[in-house]
Design a protein around this motif. Structure first.
Motif, PDB file in Angstrom:
ATOM      1  N   GLY A  64      38.620  37.162  31.474  1.00 42.04           N
ATOM      2  CA  GLY A  64      38.940  36.955  33.487  1.00 42.04           C
ATOM      3  C   GLY A  64      39.844  38.330  33.929  1.00 42.04           C
ATOM      4  O   GLY A  64      40.004  38.879  33.145  1.00 42.04           O
ATOM      5  N   PRO A  65      39.266  38.872  34.874  1.00 45.75           N
ATOM      6  CA  PRO A  65      39.919  40.126  35.157  1.00 45.75           C
ATOM      7  C   PRO A  65      41.507  40.227  35.288  1.00 45.75           C
ATOM      8  O   PRO A  65      42.441  41.190  35.726  1.00 45.75           O
ATOM      9  N   GLU A  66      42.439  39.087  35.452  1.00 37.89           N
ATOM     10  CA  GLU A  66      43.799  38.991  35.436  1.00 37.89           C
ATOM     11  C   GLU A  66      44.000  39.191  33.772  1.00 37.89           C
ATOM     12  O   GLU A  66      45.689  38.642  33.650  1.00 37.89           O
ATOM     13  N   TRP A  67      43.642  39.536  32.738  1.00 38.50           N
ATOM     14  CA  TRP A  67      43.760  38.994  32.135  1.00 38.50           C
ATOM     15  C   TRP A  67      44.805  40.031  31.060  1.00 38.50           C
ATOM     16  O   TRP A  67      45.943  39.079  30.195  1.00 38.50           O
ATOM     17  N   ALA A  68      45.906  40.668  31.325  1.00 32.83           N
ATOM     18  CA  ALA A  68      47.135  41.199  30.534  1.00 32.83           C
ATOM     19  C   ALA A  68      48.311  40.346  31.160  1.00 32.83           C
ATOM     20  O   ALA A  68      49.305  40.645  29.231  1.00 32.83           O
ATOM     21  N   ALA A  69      48.103  39.662  32.443  1.00 36.77           N
ATOM     22  CA  ALA A  69      49.089  38.638  32.450  1.00 36.77           C
ATOM     23  C   ALA A  69      49.456  37.291  31.320  1.00 36.77           C
ATOM     24  O   ALA A  69      50.031  36.642  31.108  1.00 36.77           O
ATOM     25  N   GLU A  70      47.499  37.650  30.404  1.00 40.72           N
ATOM     26  CA  GLU A  70      47.505  36.796  29.361  1.00 40.72           C
ATOM     27  C   GLU A  70      47.424  36.451  28.367  1.00 40.72           C
ATOM     28  O   GLU A  70      47.247  36.010  27.544  1.00 40.72           O
ATOM     29  N   GLY A 167      45.112  49.403  29.052  1.00 39.08           N
ATOM     30  CA  GLY A 167      44.012  48.400  29.825  1.00 39.08           C
ATOM     31  C   GLY A 167      43.031  48.612  28.669  1.00 39.08           C
ATOM     32  O   GLY A 167      41.477  48.213  29.531  1.00 39.08           O
TER      33      GLY A 167
END
Length: 263
Positions: A64-70, A167
């Motif tokens: 998903g687009p918020e993958w950095a938080a995962e 990123g």
């Protein structure tokens, strides 16, 4: 356009992916990410779990687009992530624990052999089904690579060499993606998580990429490829530079900007 791909009937391997993700977190102290995966389809085909009919990288991107938080930073987080999605691909985010220098696969193998012959430090390297090889190096490669190549006299745009940094990510073994599985061309050391600085491997990588590009141009023009080392001899004869370090010709060159892949 049909974006399905033929794959073996067994799309499992989730247990092995979890085991490897835990090993990377425990032994290498790497951050890992559970990404999209291949969903089985009719007649032995599959498509990406993202459900996009135009997915450019089935099973080889974040979920998903918020993958950095995962991103997972420890074994407990890794187990929770793959507990939620057992078939998730195994991704290594770059620009956080390390960067990656990516080159054509054949050039990567030549560079590995050259590093060994010269007794220079080698880097963990991942070979992908897309015939690219990613060399893992210390953080900061993106900020230094273009200037280093310029000093070495290599025209950056023609090398097919890219840097993956903040990123971005690389697909980690043994993830199955379109065309096959990611594999280690050079395994990381299980007892020492050391990684080289980009300066320690960039010379042999640039030389191998430059030779491959030159051979391809010669072949397309109907000429025989140059023998190994001919670039250094040509530069030396012309008085434009000298051979230093990893056997890379250093002389007058044009500055280039490393293209960062979009993943």
């Amino acid at each position: 356009m049909d974006n399905t791909i033929a794959v073996p009937k067994r799309l499992g391997g989730g247990g092995r992916l979890l085991d490897e993700a835990v090993r990377y977190a425990e032994e290498q102290h790497w951050e890992v990410l559970a990404g999209a995966w291949l969903e089985p389809g009719p007649e032995g085909t599959s498509a990406c779990s993202c459900a996009s009919p135009a997915c450019p990288a089935p099973g080889a991107h974040p979920a998903g687009p918020e993958w950095a938080a995962e991103v997972c930073c420890g074994t407990a987080a890794v187990r929770r992530a793959w507990g939620r999605h057992p078939r998730a691909s195994l991704l290594l985010p770059t620009g956080r624990t390390f960067d990656a220098i990516e080159v054509p696969e054949s050039a990567g193998f030549h560079a590995l052999a050259r590093l060994e012959r010269m007794g220079l430090p080698t880097s963990p390297a991942i070979s992908s089904p897309a015939r690219r090889m990613a060399f893992l190096v210390l953080l900061g490669a993106g900020a230094k690579t273009a200037a280093l190549l310029d000093r070495m006299g290599w025209p950056t745009a023609s090398l097919g060499l890219t840097v993956r940094g903040p990123g971005e990510w690389v697909v980690a073994p043994p993830t199955r993606v379109q065309g096959g599985c990611a594999q280690w061309a050079r395994h990381p050391c299980s007892t020492d998580p050391w990684l080289p600085d980009c300066e320690e491997v960039l010379g042999p990588l640039a030389y191998a990429c430059g030779r491959e590009a030159s051979d391809a141009r010669s072949a397309s023009a109907g000429h025989r490829p140059k023998a190994a080392g001919s670039r250094e001899r040509t530069v030396a004869r012309a008085g434009a530079g000298k051979t230093v370090g990893a056997g890379t010709a250093v002389g007058a060159g044009t500055a280039g900007r490393v293209r960062t892949a979009a993943g």
